[in-house]
Design a protein around this motif. Sequence first.
Motif, short mmCIF file in Angstrom:
data_model
loop_
_atom_site.label_atom_id
_atom_site.label_comp_id
_atom_site.label_asym_id
_atom_site.label_seq_id
_atom_site.Cartn_x
_atom_site.Cartn_y
_atom_site.Cartn_z
N GLY A 258 -9.32 -18.43 -5.72
CA GLY A 258 -7.95 -18.11 -6.08
C GLY A 258 -7.48 -16.94 -5.22
N LEU A 259 -6.23 -16.60 -5.35
CA LEU A 259 -5.73 -15.45 -4.59
C LEU A 259 -4.83 -14.60 -5.46
N LEU A 260 -5.17 -13.32 -5.50
CA LEU A 260 -4.29 -12.33 -6.12
C LEU A 260 -4.00 -11.29 -5.04
N THR A 261 -2.76 -11.23 -4.62
CA THR A 261 -2.38 -10.23 -3.61
C THR A 261 -1.73 -9.06 -4.33
N LYS A 262 -2.28 -7.89 -4.05
CA LYS A 262 -1.72 -6.67 -4.65
C LYS A 262 -0.92 -5.94 -3.58
N LEU A 263 0.15 -5.32 -4.02
CA LEU A 263 0.94 -4.48 -3.10
C LEU A 263 1.16 -3.13 -3.76
N ALA A 264 1.24 -2.10 -2.95
CA ALA A 264 1.60 -0.77 -3.46
C ALA A 264 2.80 -0.28 -2.66
N PHE A 265 3.81 0.18 -3.37
CA PHE A 265 5.00 0.77 -2.75
C PHE A 265 5.02 2.25 -3.12
N PRO A 266 4.77 3.14 -2.16
CA PRO A 266 4.72 4.56 -2.51
C PRO A 266 6.10 5.13 -2.79
N ALA A 267 6.15 6.07 -3.73
CA ALA A 267 7.41 6.77 -4.01
C ALA A 267 7.77 7.63 -2.81
N LEU A 268 9.04 7.61 -2.44
CA LEU A 268 9.46 8.45 -1.31
C LEU A 268 9.82 9.87 -1.76
#
Length: 420
Positions: A258-268
């Motif tokens: 299976g595939l679980l893609t995680k993303l992180a968007f840092p606070a500016l």
Amino acid sequence: MTSTDVLVIGAGAAGLAAATTLRAGGIACIVIEAAVRIGGRAYTTAGPDTGNHWFDHGATWLHSAERNPLSELARAAGTKIIESDKLRRWRLQIGPRLATAAELAGYRAARERFDATIRPRAAQHPDIAFAAAMAPLRDDPWAATIELWEAAQIAAADPTTLSLHDWRINDLEGTNLILDGGIGAFLSRLATRAGPVECNTPATAIEWSDGIAVATPRGTIRAKAAIVTVSTGVLPTLPFAPALPASHQEAIAALPMGLLTKLAFPALGADRLGLPDTMSIRQQARPGEPAMGLFAWPYGAPYVQSFIGGATAWALARQGHAATADYARSAIAKLLGADALKSLGPALVTNWAADPWHRGSYAYALAGHAAARGTLATPLADGRLVFAGEATRTDGLAGTIGGAWLSGIEAAHTAMRSMS
Ligand SMILES: Cc1cc2nc3c(=O)[nH]c(=O)nc-3n(C[C@H](O)[C@H](O)[C@H](O)COP(=O)(O)OP(=O)(O)OC[C@H]3O[C@@H](n4cnc5c(N)ncnc54)[C@H](O)[C@@H]3O)c2cc1C
């Protein structure tokens, strides 16, 4: 030519547990790892792309903490443990707005219908696909939401092929813990007990007729037994001589990644988008809407994390990181408003699909093939060739780091018995 008693292939949780057990038993072993680092799917970084705060690319939670062997090891090591269930909040959204009390009650009622309908079906034969089992609930406005959560987000799987039995057996229960600093970092510390690991050393072929001989770019390693811990995405690329028995080949084919893609968007900046720490946002799944889970400021981290799973994750991965990041940004804009994007930096996108040493996040069984995990775990050559890793668990911990760790311990005992 190098020789040893047991050769462990792969230095993820299963391989490290196997090596730790073998060394504790006084057995000589060599651990080879294809990648430049150890840990496999337990991998923590803490760079500027996550506000210099730790981020687990793979395993994050110690699920089923009561029976997870890593819970006790973390406590014994003095690792700060975060009780996730006490901190994690969630809210339900319909597009950009919060669900009303009536809609939330509707969702909860749908979950009860799901529990009453699907769980009993999962205990019956024949085993069918998760999506097929959902057919009686199709008219329910929340059915697609539940399916998205259970199949794509948790099992990382395609509901049209996911075995209902496999889903039920591995349905997570019990307490969820977080290790402060990240699971990958913790596993790296634990790895000192496993002894040295030869990184950058992929196994390229495995002979198992007369003892074990494993080819690597640095030469052949001979051993009395081998423990193979690579994922079921990698196993089909490894030549075995003689070929594996049909039972094992079929089991590997029935356990796709299976595939679980995680993303992180840092606070500016200091803007927290009006969201408190550790807030999960679930949204009603609707046609044409992005299918994504969002987790804001997890345990105080300065980033918003998102999860894209199953067929959507695979389709995006084939298009590349930019497409995955764009998809997530558009989902965030739909959930929180386009202005939210101004407060978030460029996305870190995990790379499990393209990573040649993993080729996915974790395995799931195809409908009708829930027994494949047990078949793969069945030792060959009187215990001289043993498969371990998360995909081999039949105790409800498949797909987890705790399950992988236990599989390594058991494989080590099997290999030791084969030599006595
Ligand atoms: C995005 C994501 C989220 C997850 N979330 C969780 C979670 O919250 N909780 C949880 O419990 N689990 C989670 N998991 C699953 C968990 O990370 C895995 O189940 C576990 O880490 C697998 O360990 P393993 O030892 O079986 O395999 P791996 O960690 O894959 O170890 C196998 C090793 O073999 C190496 N290798 C591959 N090919 C070769 C070769 N030819 N020669 C030598 N070495 C080779 C690989 O590089 C790797 O290091 C998650 C996984 C992902 C990807």
